[in-house]
Design an enzyme around this catalytic site. Structure first.
Site, PDB file in Angstrom:
ATOM      1  N   HIS A  20      -2.155  29.954   9.865  1.00 21.38           N
ATOM      2  CA  HIS A  20      -3.126  29.811  10.952  1.00 21.38           C
ATOM      3  C   HIS A  20      -4.428  30.539  10.600  1.00 21.38           C
ATOM      4  CE1 HIS A  20       0.746  29.672  13.524  1.00 21.38           C
ATOM      5  NE2 HIS A  20       0.247  28.457  13.576  1.00 21.38           N
ATOM      6  N   LYS A  31       8.088  24.973  24.200  1.00 22.25           N
ATOM      7  CA  LYS A  31       8.896  25.840  23.343  1.00 22.25           C
ATOM      8  C   LYS A  31       9.272  27.121  24.084  1.00 22.25           C
ATOM      9  CE  LYS A  31       6.543  24.275  19.216  1.00 22.25           C
ATOM     10  NZ  LYS A  31       5.627  24.605  18.123  1.00 22.25           N
ATOM     11  N   ARG A  37      -1.028  20.273   7.146  1.00 19.91           N
ATOM     12  CA  ARG A  37      -0.345  20.924   6.030  1.00 19.91           C
ATOM     13  C   ARG A  37       0.191  19.937   5.012  1.00 19.91           C
ATOM     14  NH1 ARG A  37       3.670  24.118   9.634  1.00 19.91           N
ATOM     15  NH2 ARG A  37       3.349  22.173  10.746  1.00 19.91           N
ATOM     16  N   SER A  51       5.780  28.850  12.171  1.00 15.08           N
ATOM     17  CA  SER A  51       6.206  30.023  12.933  1.00 15.08           C
ATOM     18  C   SER A  51       7.732  30.064  13.033  1.00 15.08           C
ATOM     19  CB  SER A  51       5.579  30.007  14.330  1.00 15.08           C
ATOM     20  OG  SER A  51       4.180  30.032  14.212  1.00 15.08           O
TER      21      SER A  51
HETATM   22  N1  COA Z   1      -0.112  27.311   9.249  1.00 17.82           N
HETATM   23  C1  COA Z   1       1.098  27.666   9.629  1.00 17.82           C
HETATM   24  N2  COA Z   1       1.778  27.046  10.580  1.00 17.82           N
HETATM   25  C2  COA Z   1       1.181  26.019  11.183  1.00 17.82           C
HETATM   26  C3  COA Z   1      -0.091  25.583  10.839  1.00 17.82           C
HETATM   27  C4  COA Z   1      -0.752  26.289   9.813  1.00 17.82           C
HETATM   28  N3  COA Z   1      -1.974  25.957   9.410  1.00 17.82           N
HETATM   29  N4  COA Z   1      -0.410  24.521  11.594  1.00 17.82           N
HETATM   30  C5  COA Z   1       0.648  24.315  12.396  1.00 17.82           C
HETATM   31  N5  COA Z   1       1.594  25.218  12.140  1.00 17.82           N
HETATM   32  C6  COA Z   1       2.914  25.323  12.744  1.00 17.82           C
HETATM   33  C7  COA Z   1       2.887  25.994  14.078  1.00 17.82           C
HETATM   34  O1  COA Z   1       3.059  27.386  13.968  1.00 17.82           O
HETATM   35  C8  COA Z   1       4.056  25.338  14.729  1.00 17.82           C
HETATM   36  O2  COA Z   1       5.224  25.942  14.254  1.00 17.82           O
HETATM   37  P1  COA Z   1       6.527  25.999  15.136  1.00 17.82           P
HETATM   38  O3  COA Z   1       6.830  24.590  15.555  1.00 17.82           O
HETATM   39  O4  COA Z   1       7.504  26.546  14.186  1.00 17.82           O
HETATM   40  O5  COA Z   1       6.196  26.893  16.283  1.00 17.82           O
HETATM   41  C9  COA Z   1       4.078  23.929  14.180  1.00 17.82           C
HETATM   42  O6  COA Z   1       3.384  24.012  12.967  1.00 17.82           O
HETATM   43  C10 COA Z   1       3.413  22.928  15.052  1.00 17.82           C
HETATM   44  O7  COA Z   1       2.099  23.354  15.318  1.00 17.82           O
HETATM   45  P2  COA Z   1       1.280  22.754  16.521  1.00 17.82           P
HETATM   46  O8  COA Z   1       1.296  21.295  16.511  1.00 17.82           O
HETATM   47  O9  COA Z   1      -0.061  23.409  16.527  1.00 17.82           O
HETATM   48  O10 COA Z   1       2.146  23.157  17.743  1.00 17.82           O
HETATM   49  P3  COA Z   1       1.991  24.334  18.650  1.00 17.82           P
HETATM   50  O11 COA Z   1       3.238  24.413  19.434  1.00 17.82           O
HETATM   51  O12 COA Z   1       1.628  25.573  17.919  1.00 17.82           O
HETATM   52  O13 COA Z   1       0.763  23.923  19.624  1.00 17.82           O
HETATM   53  C11 COA Z   1      -0.394  22.674  21.346  1.00 17.82           C
HETATM   54  C12 COA Z   1       0.753  22.713  20.341  1.00 17.82           C
HETATM   55  C13 COA Z   1      -0.418  23.948  22.172  1.00 17.82           C
HETATM   56  C14 COA Z   1      -1.706  22.586  20.610  1.00 17.82           C
HETATM   57  C15 COA Z   1      -0.178  21.425  22.215  1.00 17.82           C
HETATM   58  O14 COA Z   1       1.133  21.455  22.731  1.00 17.82           O
HETATM   59  C16 COA Z   1      -1.140  21.367  23.388  1.00 17.82           C
HETATM   60  O15 COA Z   1      -2.283  20.960  23.222  1.00 17.82           O
HETATM   61  N6  COA Z   1      -0.676  21.785  24.579  1.00 17.82           N
HETATM   62  C17 COA Z   1      -1.519  21.836  25.775  1.00 17.82           C
HETATM   63  C18 COA Z   1      -1.109  20.785  26.804  1.00 17.82           C
HETATM   64  C19 COA Z   1      -1.738  19.462  26.461  1.00 17.82           C
HETATM   65  O16 COA Z   1      -2.938  19.290  26.475  1.00 17.82           O
HETATM   66  N7  COA Z   1      -0.876  18.486  26.159  1.00 17.82           N
HETATM   67  C20 COA Z   1      -1.304  17.147  25.786  1.00 17.82           C
HETATM   68  C21 COA Z   1      -1.574  17.068  24.320  1.00 17.82           C
HETATM   69  S1  COA Z   1      -2.049  15.430  23.886  1.00 17.82           S
END
Ligand code: COA
Length: 160
Positions: free
Chosen positions: A18, A42, A91, A129
């Site tokens: 991140h 989650k 990624r 994560s």
């Molecule tokens: N380096 C390391 N890990 C990364 C990464 C990076 N560059 N990019 C993504 N990841 C990991 C994250 O840590 C996460 O790991 P985990 O599943 O083990 O926790 C995984 O990849 C998925 O990442 P991401 O897609 O960013 O999921 P998230 O749970 O961290 O975030 C939100 C998702 C919060 C952005 C999304 O749910 C959201 O927008 N929610 C708000 C409500 C909303 O608007 N919903 C409608 C969306 S259309």
């Protein structure tokens, strides 16, 4: 048009992957809001406050970053903060399908938010994560994946 970008996630916990994306984005945009999702589908290891504090601590070397939590639709939170860019890390090919759907849905919800994709450094492309928490839970070495503050917080959670 303002140059405010948003980088959203659960950050449970924030990792070097991140941070790499945020550092890259900070060279492109005047201000970046790191948006920590409060209510997520989650079940998180760290509380919202802990996730926020870890983000603030490990990003303090970047003056253009502001860390905030949100509990509403991402497009609405972006609008409240006048952010017109959504940064996403890509990624690898496995991320593409999910990101394609997320970006398409967000575009449908708001025409004011454009998704921008950045490639993390090669050595961070396998980090998530979930994997970091798993390594921590099994007493593995964390220094390659997270800053020492985050490693200590993980160690405390798993009482090492
Ligand atoms: N380096 C390391 N890990 C990364 C990464 C990076 N560059 N990019 C993504 N990841 C990991 C994250 O840590 C996460 O790991 P985990 O599943 O083990 O926790 C995984 O990849 C998925 O990442 P991401 O897609 O960013 O999921 P998230 O749970 O961290 O975030 C939100 C998702 C919060 C952005 C999304 O749910 C959201 O927008 N929610 C708000 C409500 C909303 O608007 N919903 C409608 C969306 S259309």
């Amino acid at each position: 048009m303002s140059s405010i970008a948003m980088y959203a996630g659960t950050f449970d916990p924030i990792t070097y992957g991140h941070i790499d994306v945020i550092e890259r984005a900070s060279k492109m945009f005047e201000k970046i809001i790191v948006a920590v999702a409060a209510s997520s589908h989650k079940k998180t290891l760290f509380s919202l406050e802990e996730r926020l504090n870890l983000c603030v601590t490990v990003l303090q070397h970047l003056p253009s970053i502001k860390v905030k939590s949100f509990n509403n639709l991402l497009v609405d939170f972006a609008k409240e903060n006048e952010a017109h860019i959504l940064i996403r890390g890509l990624r690898g090919v496995l991320d593409f399908d999910y990101e394609y759907h997320l970006a398409s849905m967000n575009r449908q919800l708001s025409s004011m938010l454009e998704s921008v994709f950045l490639l993390p450094a090669e050595n961070y492309r396998y980090i998530s994560s979930t994997l970091v928490r798993e390594v921590a839970g099994l007493q593995g070495e964390l220094n390659h994946f997270v800053p020492s503050t985050v490693a200590r917080a993980l160690e405390k959670k798993y009482s090492r």
